[in-house]
Design an enzyme around this catalytic site. Structure first.
Site, PDB file in Angstrom:
ATOM      1  N   LYS A  52      43.676  39.304  37.353  1.00 14.53           N
ATOM      2  CA  LYS A  52      42.384  39.771  36.864  1.00 14.53           C
ATOM      3  C   LYS A  52      42.367  41.292  36.747  1.00 14.53           C
ATOM      4  CE  LYS A  52      40.068  35.700  38.690  1.00 14.53           C
ATOM      5  NZ  LYS A  52      39.376  35.075  39.822  1.00 14.53           N
ATOM      6  N   GLN A  96      36.529  36.392  45.025  1.00 15.43           N
ATOM      7  CA  GLN A  96      37.599  35.396  44.877  1.00 15.43           C
ATOM      8  C   GLN A  96      37.426  34.271  45.894  1.00 15.43           C
ATOM      9  OE1 GLN A  96      40.054  35.333  42.477  1.00 15.43           O
ATOM     10  NE2 GLN A  96      40.582  33.345  43.322  1.00 15.43           N
ATOM     11  N   ASP A 119      31.224  35.147  37.029  1.00  8.12           N
ATOM     12  CA  ASP A 119      31.867  33.834  37.196  1.00  8.12           C
ATOM     13  C   ASP A 119      30.977  32.710  36.672  1.00  8.12           C
ATOM     14  OD1 ASP A 119      34.485  33.851  38.173  1.00  8.12           O
ATOM     15  OD2 ASP A 119      33.857  34.310  40.208  1.00  8.12           O
TER      16      ASP A 119
END
Length: 282
Positions: A52, A96, A119
């Site tokens: 990422k 995460q 997200d």
């Protein structure tokens, strides 16, 4: 023999489009910043976070990295998120997953501001998706829609079957297919006569988390098969939820593992981060 849907190629196209848009914003002194938080040093999570960060660097985003120790408390993590929520120079926040057992994933997800939830996991964004208003969409399902569209596969009027009902893939996938006017069935571990149902699908999305579960008996001739799963076999090679070698002989299109859905997830994260910045400008 199925045509392979190349997720690497399509994700590269999307990242190039984001890169161009970011460069245009930079000319106006507007910058996109993503804050990435990782708790602990899970090897798989470290790989994902690294990918990422590389993608952010490539498209021209600024990224802030917070690597917290395994013993971080929930209060400490939520405090950091609240601080980032309040920072005008931070456009997106990503935590995460998975998190250590002392931290509630649900509490963390719902603490992130819906306007910075790149997200697409916050209940407000899930609700926006289901009622059809503007919001962030979970990156993997959004990436699958892009794979289909950019491959020239029409969803409208098609019988679409999603195998899996997770909050991250299955449920938002069904909502997105409905939004594209597909006729959608969601199957899961309690579904009876699974092969009968999947055998009707024009578009089959496999997101059940079982390696090579979907074989040629589960699909009809000419179906489009999208494989969301990723598993490491005993020989060290990766495979998906679909038995690729048997299904490719029967499908019209199929995604490989690796190189199919996986690259799209990060590409759509970049799209969401860009959107988070453009939303402020609207």
């Amino acid at each position: 023999m199925a045509e392979i849907i190349d997720g690497k190629k399509i994700s590269a196209q999307i990242k190039e489009e984001v890169k161009v848009a970011v460069a245009e914003l930079a000319k106006r002194e507007i910058f996109v910043t993503l804050a990435v938080i990782q708790v602990g040093a899970d090897p798989a999570s470290s790989v994902y976070v690294g990918n990422k960060k590389k993608a952010c660097e490539y498209v021209g985003f600024r990224s802030l990295s917070y690597e917290l120790p395994e013993e971080t408390t929930q209060e400490e993590l939520l405090s950091l998120i609240e601080e980032l929520n309040g920072r005008a120079d931070v456009n997106g926040i990503l935590v995460q997953l998975p998190l250590p057992e002392q931290i509630s994933e649900e509490n963390v997800i719902q603490t992130i501001s819906p306007d910075k939830d790149v997200d697409g996991f916050h209940v407000q964004n899930v609700g926006r998706l289901n009622v059809g208003t503007k919001g962030f969409v979970s990156c993997t399902p959004a990436g699958i829609i892009e794979l289909l569209k950019r491959t020239g596969i029409s969803i409208e009027g098609k019988e679409c079957v999603v195998v899996g009902r997770s909050n991250i893939v299955g449920k938002p996938m069904a909502a997105l297919l409905l939004r594209e006017n597909g006729t959608v069935t969601v199957c899961h571990s309690r579904t009876k006569n699974l092969a009968e149902i999947t055998g009707r699908a024009d578009i089959l999305i496999a997101a059940l988390g079982k390696p090579k579960f979907i074989t040629e008996e589960y699909i009809k001739d000419g179906a489009v098969v999208i494989d969301v799963g990723i598993h490491r076999q005993e020989n060290g090679k990766l495979c998906g939820d679909v038995d690729f070698d048997s299904v490719k002989e029967k499908a019209s299109y199929i995604t490989p593992v690796p190189g199919g859905v996986g690259p799209m997830t990060i590409a759509m994260l970049m799209v969401n981060c860009l959107q988070s910045t453009e939303n402020i400008l609207d």
